[in-house]
Design an enzyme around this catalytic site. Structure first.
Site, PDB file in Angstrom:
ATOM      1  N   ASP A 177       0.827  -1.220   0.000  1.00 60.91           N
ATOM      2  CA  ASP A 177       0.000   0.000   0.000  1.00 60.91           C
ATOM      3  C   ASP A 177       0.858   1.265   0.000  1.00 60.91           C
ATOM      4  O   ASP A 177       0.745   2.118   0.887  1.00 60.91           O
ATOM      5  CB  ASP A 177      -0.941   0.036   1.205  1.00 60.91           C
ATOM      6  N   ASP A 224      -1.902   7.712   3.498  1.00 56.75           N
ATOM      7  CA  ASP A 224      -1.931   8.628   2.353  1.00 56.75           C
ATOM      8  C   ASP A 224      -1.280   9.918   2.795  1.00 56.75           C
ATOM      9  O   ASP A 224      -1.672  10.516   3.806  1.00 56.75           O
ATOM     10  CB  ASP A 224      -3.363   8.888   1.888  1.00 56.75           C
ATOM     11  N   ASN A 255     -16.377   0.635   6.282  1.00 57.47           N
ATOM     12  CA  ASN A 255     -15.148   0.302   6.986  1.00 57.47           C
ATOM     13  C   ASN A 255     -14.197   1.493   6.883  1.00 57.47           C
ATOM     14  O   ASN A 255     -13.794   1.888   5.783  1.00 57.47           O
ATOM     15  CB  ASN A 255     -14.503  -0.940   6.373  1.00 57.47           C
ATOM     16  N   ALA A 256     -13.821   2.091   8.011  1.00 55.62           N
ATOM     17  CA  ALA A 256     -13.014   3.306   8.030  1.00 55.62           C
ATOM     18  C   ALA A 256     -11.525   2.990   7.897  1.00 55.62           C
ATOM     19  O   ALA A 256     -10.737   3.137   8.849  1.00 55.62           O
ATOM     20  CB  ALA A 256     -13.287   4.106   9.291  1.00 55.62           C
ATOM     21  N   ILE A 257     -11.131   2.548   6.697  1.00 58.54           N
ATOM     22  CA  ILE A 257      -9.721   2.367   6.379  1.00 58.54           C
ATOM     23  C   ILE A 257      -9.452   2.916   4.975  1.00 58.54           C
ATOM     24  O   ILE A 257     -10.350   3.402   4.305  1.00 58.54           O
ATOM     25  CB  ILE A 257      -9.268   0.892   6.480  1.00 58.54           C
ATOM     26  N   ASP A 258      -8.210   2.815   4.530  1.00 61.93           N
ATOM     27  CA  ASP A 258      -7.804   3.232   3.187  1.00 61.93           C
ATOM     28  C   ASP A 258      -8.153   4.697   2.894  1.00 61.93           C
ATOM     29  O   ASP A 258      -8.831   5.015   1.918  1.00 61.93           O
ATOM     30  CB  ASP A 258      -8.436   2.334   2.123  1.00 61.93           C
ATOM     31  N   SER A 300     -13.467   0.061   2.453  1.00 62.37           N
ATOM     32  CA  SER A 300     -12.937  -1.220   2.016  1.00 62.37           C
ATOM     33  C   SER A 300     -13.995  -2.297   2.194  1.00 62.37           C
ATOM     34  O   SER A 300     -14.549  -2.457   3.276  1.00 62.37           O
ATOM     35  CB  SER A 300     -11.706  -1.579   2.852  1.00 62.37           C
ATOM     36  N   GLU A 327     -11.701  -1.472  -2.744  1.00 56.85           N
ATOM     37  CA  GLU A 327     -11.086  -0.715  -1.657  1.00 56.85           C
ATOM     38  C   GLU A 327      -9.970   0.166  -2.215  1.00 56.85           C
ATOM     39  O   GLU A 327      -9.723   0.206  -3.422  1.00 56.85           O
ATOM     40  CB  GLU A 327     -10.524  -1.672  -0.596  1.00 56.85           C
TER      41      GLU A 327
END
Length: 319
Positions: free
Chosen positions: A44, A105, A158-161, A178, A210
């Site tokens: 990632d 990020d 889903n609180a990622i990426d 995601s 995602e």
């Protein structure tokens, strides 16, 4: 965390010395596929250029950092952002693997470097996105801004990426999500850089989507996203897809006009016999794309890949 800044200053000294020798280092000839070496094991990747230095922030223990002094060819191991978990993480993700940080990020905006990252447990949507900022990467004066957004079994997403997106008006947004209920986007407050309004749905797919990364170019927002399954070495089925919209909140359509909310997405990169399961992408500006892929010649080790990013006459991204 301040004690660790001394390590960054040590790196800064080494960087300054090497840059002073730059006349003896051949300049990188940018080609479509960058030939990389050094510390390129990654997952990632989020790449950014600050001055003459390229940086990569990635998934892993403490949020690993690497850097390149010769135009993005040779990569060196830097100092992870977190020497230990922040105290507030366990409040929202109590079962997180120790100091395991996902899918960062990093981007400059309004004179600062902003670093969004996520913490979670695999297969669960008990997750949280956090935020750090610094005056510059090389200074390493990171400040913790705490929780940005969270999710759990009572939320659909889903609180990622996380992906910081700057719109046509120069305003910040955060894309995230995601699997579960797909990819979302929400406007950010320019001062706090945290959500300030409605959460919009922009992509959804039954077999997984995602890692959204959205760029604005010539009046069009292009969303890159990863579909199918990562994290299985050479058996990974990850692929990068794209869709486009005239509005940051969608709808994002693929080349056939299929809405990404209905499983659409034109395949951009499906890998090859050597590089399996490409995904976890990030874009620098609109001209360079990074992602990881699993090296079939090295037991499926995930490694950093970087390409020049081109755009065809119709405005779609291509290698």
């Amino acid at each position: 965390m301040k004690a660790r800044f001394k390590q960054w200053i040590s790196i800064f000294a080494a960087v300054s010395l090497l840059l002073g020798m730059s006349a003896a280092v051949p300049g990188k000839s940018y080609a479509a596929f960058w030939n990389l070496n050094g510390a390129i094991v990654t997952h990632d990747p989020s790449i950014i250029k600050e001055g003459d230095i390229w940086w990569n922030f990635a998934t892993g223990s403490g949020l690993p950092v690497s850097y390149s002094l010769n135009g993005g060819t040779t990569w060196n191991t830097g100092v992870p952002i977190f020497s230990q978990p922040l105290s507030w993480w366990s409040t929202y993700v109590p079962n997180q693997t120790y100091n395991d940080v996902w899918a960062p990020d990093v981007k400059t905006y309004n004179g600062k470097v902003w670093l969004y990252y996520s913490i979670s447990t695999f297969g669960s949507n008990t997750s949280a996105i956090g935020l750090m900022s610094a005056t510059s990467i090389i200074q390493g004066d990171w400040v913790d801004h705490g929780l940005v957004i969270r999710s759990n079994s009572s939320t659909s997403y889903n609180a990622i990426d996380p992906n910081l997106v700057i719109d046509a008006n120069g305003d910040p947004w955060l894309a995230f999500g995601s699997w579960f209920d797909g990819i979302k986007i929400t406007r950010l407050d320019k001062t706090t850089m945290k959500p300030t309004g409605t959460i919009y749905s922009i992509a959804k797919r039954s077999n997984g989507i995602e890692g959204a990364y959205i760029v604005y170019r010539n009046g069009v927002y292009t969303m890159f996203a990863s579909i199918d399954n990562c994290c299985q070495g050479v058996n990974s089925t990850y692929k990068i897809v794209v869709g486009q919209s005239k509005s940051i909140t969608g709808p994002y359509l693929d080349k056939n006009g299929v809405n990404m909310m209905n499983g659409g997405g034109t395949i951009f990169d499906a890998g090859n016999s050597v590089w399996k399961g490409p995904g976890g992408q990030s874009v620098y500006g609109t001209s360079v794309i990074a992602r990881h892929a699993y090296d079939a010649t090295d037991n499926g080790t995930p490694k950093l890949l970087i390409n020049d990013l081109y755009w065809d006459s119709s405005g779609w991204p291509t290698y």
